[in-house]
Write an enzyme that holds these catalytic residues in place. Structure first.
Site, mmCIF file in Angstrom:
data_model
loop_
_atom_site.group_PDB
_atom_site.id
_atom_site.type_symbol
_atom_site.label_atom_id
_atom_site.label_comp_id
_atom_site.label_asym_id
_atom_site.label_seq_id
_atom_site.Cartn_x
_atom_site.Cartn_y
_atom_site.Cartn_z
ATOM 1 C CD GLU A 150 33.099 -24.972 79.250
ATOM 2 O OE1 GLU A 150 32.390 -25.977 79.381
ATOM 3 O OE2 GLU A 150 32.903 -23.903 79.843
ATOM 4 C CD GLU A 244 29.001 -23.387 83.132
ATOM 5 O OE1 GLU A 244 28.556 -24.425 82.634
ATOM 6 O OE2 GLU A 244 30.201 -23.046 83.039
#
Ligand code: LER
Ligand code: MN
Length: 266
Positions: A150, A244
């Site tokens: 990520e 998120e």
């Protein structure tokens, strides 16, 4: 595309977690709001009852697209590029343990902050070599489990901030089970164009985090989610978009509004 939301199985310093703890109660709520799955943020697989998680989520017909691992760095300081070899090995072993849990859950393993930070006394070349070696060591452990790098914005991380850097690292590691996780919050800070960056990752885009520009639920800021989802469709992305997000104004409202907004587009 499917819709997920992150739940941390324990309390954590990291703030963009809609839900923390109380897995049974929160999983039932998440199911009720209409999510397809729960992304679990787990500091250490040893601290959770793996069989219980599996049976609870199977019963609720919720899948686990990915397991988040950053708390091992955030709470314990484990990192792939720490100058201390023991700590580097602990970080690699922790990811291998996460891969074991992930295989049982049918999930991928997120490689975010566990990468660690550059140390002023370690050369750039040495840090980059440790990072590639750590990823290869994990990737070859079990090629059935995907590891997803990520890119994280410069204010939180100095090792792979952009999608281009993520692609370069993935290509150096050279394992098909290593791909990318893109996060709209980080891309909004780092990428010249969120849409072009999605196109760059294409078929190596294995997972996707959504949060609006302010890290609130989608729809609460100024990101263009219809266009983001259109671009994901254009590259034939069929995975999860996983929220998120900050638990604001409160966890349940954030979750409910995520579903209400995103179901118009996915
Ligand atoms: C984790 O998925 C993330 O996006 C980072 O902000 C972790 O600090
Ligand atoms: Mn993220």
């Amino acid at each position: 595309m499917k819709l997920g939301i992150v739940l941390s199985t324990q309390s954590a310093k990291f703030s963009a977690l809609a839900y923390k703890g109380q897995l049974a109660e929160n999983a039932a709520k998440i199911k009720g709001y209409g999510f397809d799955g729960i992304e679990l943020a787990i500091r250490d697989p040893k601290l959770v009852n793996q069989a219980e998680i599996k049976s609870l989520l199977t019963e609720l017909e919720l899948t686990v697209p990915a397991v988040g691992t950053g708390q091992a760095f955030g709470e314990e300081g484990l990192s792939f590029v720490h100058p201390d070899q023991t700590i580097r090995h602990q970080a690699i072993d922790r990811i291998k343990a996460q891969m074991h849990l992930a295989e049982m859950l049918g999930a991928m393993v997120i490689i975010g902050l566990i990468r660690g930070f550059r140390d002023k006394d370690v050369s750039t070349h040495q840090t980059d070599t440790w990072l590639v070696e750590a990823l290869r060591g994990c990737a070859q452990e079990n090629e059935r489990v995907k590891l997803i790098i990520e890119p994280i914005n410069r204010y939180e991380c100095d090792l792979v901030c952009t999608v281009q850097e993520g692609m370069e690292l993935m290509e150096k590691v050279e394992y098909p089970n290593v791909g990318l996780l893109l996060d709209t919050f980080h891309m909004n800070i780092e990428e010249p164009s969120i849409y072009e960056s999605i196109r760059l990752a294409k078929e190596r885009l294995y997972h996707f985090h959504i949060a609006d520009s302010n890290r609130w639920y989608p729809g609460a800021g100024h990101l263009n989610f219809p266009k983001i989802i259109d671009t994901l469709s254009e590259v034939d992305y069929q995975g999860y978009v996983s929220a998120e997000i900050l638990p604001l104004p409160d966890p349940d409202t954030a979750a409910e509004r995520t579903v209400a907004y995103m179901q118009n587009y996915i």
